[in-house]
Write a protein that holds these residues in place. Structure first.
Motif, short mmCIF file in Angstrom:
data_model
loop_
_atom_site.label_atom_id
_atom_site.label_comp_id
_atom_site.label_asym_id
_atom_site.label_seq_id
_atom_site.Cartn_x
_atom_site.Cartn_y
_atom_site.Cartn_z
N ASP A 126 0.63 -0.84 -0.06
CA ASP A 126 -0.40 -0.21 -0.55
C ASP A 126 0.81 1.24 -0.06
O ASP A 126 0.66 2.15 -0.93
CB ASP A 126 -1.48 0.05 0.91
CG ASP A 126 -2.21 -1.16 0.76
OD1 ASP A 126 -2.20 -1.66 -0.27
OD2 ASP A 126 -2.27 -1.67 2.33
N LEU A 127 2.42 1.18 1.10
CA LEU A 127 2.72 2.35 0.83
C LEU A 127 3.31 2.66 -0.40
O LEU A 127 4.03 3.95 -1.07
CB LEU A 127 3.59 2.18 2.00
CG LEU A 127 3.92 2.52 3.44
CD1 LEU A 127 4.25 2.06 4.13
CD2 LEU A 127 2.64 3.72 3.80
N LEU A 128 4.03 1.31 -1.40
CA LEU A 128 4.37 1.86 -2.31
C LEU A 128 3.71 2.18 -3.73
O LEU A 128 4.17 3.16 -4.72
CB LEU A 128 5.40 0.11 -3.17
CG LEU A 128 6.73 0.24 -1.90
CD1 LEU A 128 7.36 -1.43 -2.27
CD2 LEU A 128 7.61 1.51 -1.72
N LYS A 129 2.38 1.80 -3.71
CA LYS A 129 1.46 2.02 -4.04
C LYS A 129 0.76 3.67 -4.23
O LYS A 129 0.67 4.29 -4.76
CB LYS A 129 0.34 0.78 -4.44
CG LYS A 129 0.19 0.10 -4.63
CD LYS A 129 -1.05 -0.73 -4.50
CE LYS A 129 -0.68 -1.84 -5.10
NZ LYS A 129 -2.65 -2.72 -5.54
N ASN A 130 1.46 4.17 -3.17
CA ASN A 130 1.05 5.67 -2.76
C ASN A 130 2.05 6.07 -3.23
O ASN A 130 1.82 7.49 -3.99
CB ASN A 130 0.59 5.68 -0.87
CG ASN A 130 0.23 7.26 -0.80
OD1 ASN A 130 0.90 7.85 -0.12
ND2 ASN A 130 -1.02 7.65 -1.19
#
Length: 217
Positions: A126-130
């Motif tokens: 989720d953090l990398l997609k953000n």
């Protein structure tokens, strides 16, 4: 005559929690790393995330320096148990697996211990997609060229619970959450190597051999 009712004094844990929240309020959204060109960098962070700190540390070490899209694909393969997160520091009680012998990018792991921490891996995805979405929303940043320049995991304040033991005893039952921050930088894939000057200095042994060969001539 007026009487003042004193409130009960706060516990040490309440004081520590208050100081931590005050520190976070003063910090704002500062990161521990500042890129050279902020216009080519994207950031993403999460605080007080309810995942194991030790799992997060190992995942961060595995994806550090990788291309952003390659890191997302790697973590998705971890969720499908096609790849593994090698555990190199927090290895107590961790089993050995054949997948853990190879790190992402063909690198060799220092050991053969590894796990598939699903909850922490989903948080990192989720953090990398953000971070990728932040790069897509900015002009002048190519998402395909983004690489993870800085990734850091810190301890968050423990969340306290209790567990009940035999003979009427009570033990602490605390969780170990984490703070995570990621900075990705748009870097070109091929960087031209600078021309190096010839600064070869012969050793004493090589100089002695040259003297011997010149004598023979």
């Amino acid at each position: 005559r007026h009487f003042r009712i004193r409130s009960p004094s706060p516990t040490p844990f309440q004081l520590l929690l208050y100081q931590h929240r005050l520190c976070l309020a003063k910090m704002g959204k500062r990161y521990c790393f500042q890129p050279e060109d902020p216009s080519k960098a994207v950031k993403s962070r999460g605080t007080n995330i309810r995942v194991h700190y030790k799992h997060c540390r190992e995942i961060a070490a595995a994806v550090a320096g990788m291309n952003l899209q390659a890191a997302i694909k790697y973590l998705k393969d971890v969720l499908d148990h096609k790849r593994i997160i090698p555990f190199t520091v927090h290895t107590g009680g961790v089993g050995r697996h054949a997948q853990a012998k190879n790190l992402p990018g063909g690198r060799k792991a220092p050991g053969s211990k590894g796990r598939w921490p699903e909850k922490a891996t989903k948080v990192f995805v989720d953090l990398l997609k953000n971070a990728a979405a932040n790069g897509a929303a900015r002009s002048g940043v190519e998402v395909a060229n983004l690489s993870i320049k800085h990734i850091q995991v810190n301890h968050a304040p423990h969340m306290r619970r209790r567990t009940y033991r035999a003979h009427g005893r009570i033990n602490a039952y605390m969780s170990c959450p984490a703070h995570i921050e990621v900075i990705c930088v748009d870097e070109p894939e091929n960087i031209e190597k600078e021309e190096e000057e010839d600064t070869f200095v012969p050793t004493r042994k090589q100089l002695a051999r040259r003297r011997i060969t010149t004598r023979g001539d």
